[in-house]
Scaffold this motif. Sequence first.
Motif, short mmCIF file in Angstrom:
data_model
loop_
_atom_site.label_atom_id
_atom_site.label_comp_id
_atom_site.label_asym_id
_atom_site.label_seq_id
_atom_site.Cartn_x
_atom_site.Cartn_y
_atom_site.Cartn_z
N LYS A 36 -21.07 -27.71 25.26
CA LYS A 36 -19.99 -28.58 24.80
C LYS A 36 -20.30 -29.21 23.45
O LYS A 36 -19.41 -29.47 22.67
CB LYS A 36 -19.74 -29.70 25.82
CG LYS A 36 -18.95 -29.26 27.03
CD LYS A 36 -18.64 -30.41 27.92
CE LYS A 36 -17.43 -31.12 27.38
NZ LYS A 36 -16.80 -32.03 28.33
N ASP A 37 -21.58 -29.43 23.17
CA ASP A 37 -21.97 -30.08 21.93
C ASP A 37 -22.27 -29.07 20.82
O ASP A 37 -22.88 -29.41 19.82
CB ASP A 37 -23.16 -31.00 22.16
CG ASP A 37 -24.39 -30.26 22.70
OD1 ASP A 37 -24.34 -29.04 22.92
OD2 ASP A 37 -25.42 -30.94 22.91
N ASP A 129 -16.36 -27.25 34.44
CA ASP A 129 -15.63 -28.47 34.08
C ASP A 129 -15.93 -29.62 35.04
O ASP A 129 -15.86 -30.78 34.64
CB ASP A 129 -14.11 -28.21 34.07
CG ASP A 129 -13.72 -27.23 32.99
OD1 ASP A 129 -14.30 -27.29 31.89
OD2 ASP A 129 -12.84 -26.38 33.25
N ALA A 138 -20.15 -32.50 32.54
CA ALA A 138 -20.07 -31.11 32.12
C ALA A 138 -20.89 -30.88 30.86
O ALA A 138 -20.78 -31.63 29.89
CB ALA A 138 -18.61 -30.72 31.88
N ASP A 141 -18.34 -25.92 28.04
CA ASP A 141 -16.88 -25.96 27.98
C ASP A 141 -16.26 -24.59 28.25
O ASP A 141 -15.04 -24.45 28.29
CB ASP A 141 -16.38 -26.54 26.66
CG ASP A 141 -16.81 -25.76 25.44
OD1 ASP A 141 -17.30 -24.62 25.57
OD2 ASP A 141 -16.64 -26.28 24.32
N ALA A 142 -17.10 -23.58 28.44
CA ALA A 142 -16.65 -22.24 28.78
C ALA A 142 -17.84 -21.49 29.36
O ALA A 142 -18.99 -21.90 29.19
CB ALA A 142 -16.13 -21.52 27.54
#
Length: 180
Positions: A36-37, A129, A138, A141-142
């Motif tokens: 996510k980052d 998620d 989370a 993100d994928a």
Amino acid sequence: MTSAPLLGQEAPLPYRPCVGVALINRAGGVFVGRRKDADRLGAGAHAWQMPQGGIDAGEAAAAAAVRELHEETNVSPALIRPLGEVPDWLAYDLPADAMKQAWRGRYRGQTQKWFAFAFLGTDEAIDVDHPGGGAHKAEFDAWRWAAFEELPSLVVPFKRPVYESVVAAFAPLATWARSA
């Protein structure tokens, strides 16, 4: 053997003890999640990685691997079967600019114990998620299934030597479902 620092020099920072998990599905694909980052870190195309995380005080590495897998993917222990582990601890150093940000500058990088698990469930069991049933933040993100040989090219460059060692150790396990 580690030598003591010279007068006026700081002792080198230690490595953070950590585990990594290669989750292998019946088709031989390996789970990778997109961090996510990634945008904040400037990782771009190298934002994908396998689940990994720290070992809690007093926790066995194998137990940490199962816990981290659940906390990052929602995959329950009932849906995995151990396939193997890399016998050695694999370490990587963070780049100097990341070292100051990560773990409040307390570690130079991570030393990791890697485990391979067969994934016995269906893709619907994976939920990046709401990992851990929503009990954990989370980190991805994928997600997708990747071939072993592409793993080193998906991860940030400073982790590539570790991923190359993991691929060398675990790629033969991609066919676990044929022998199950």
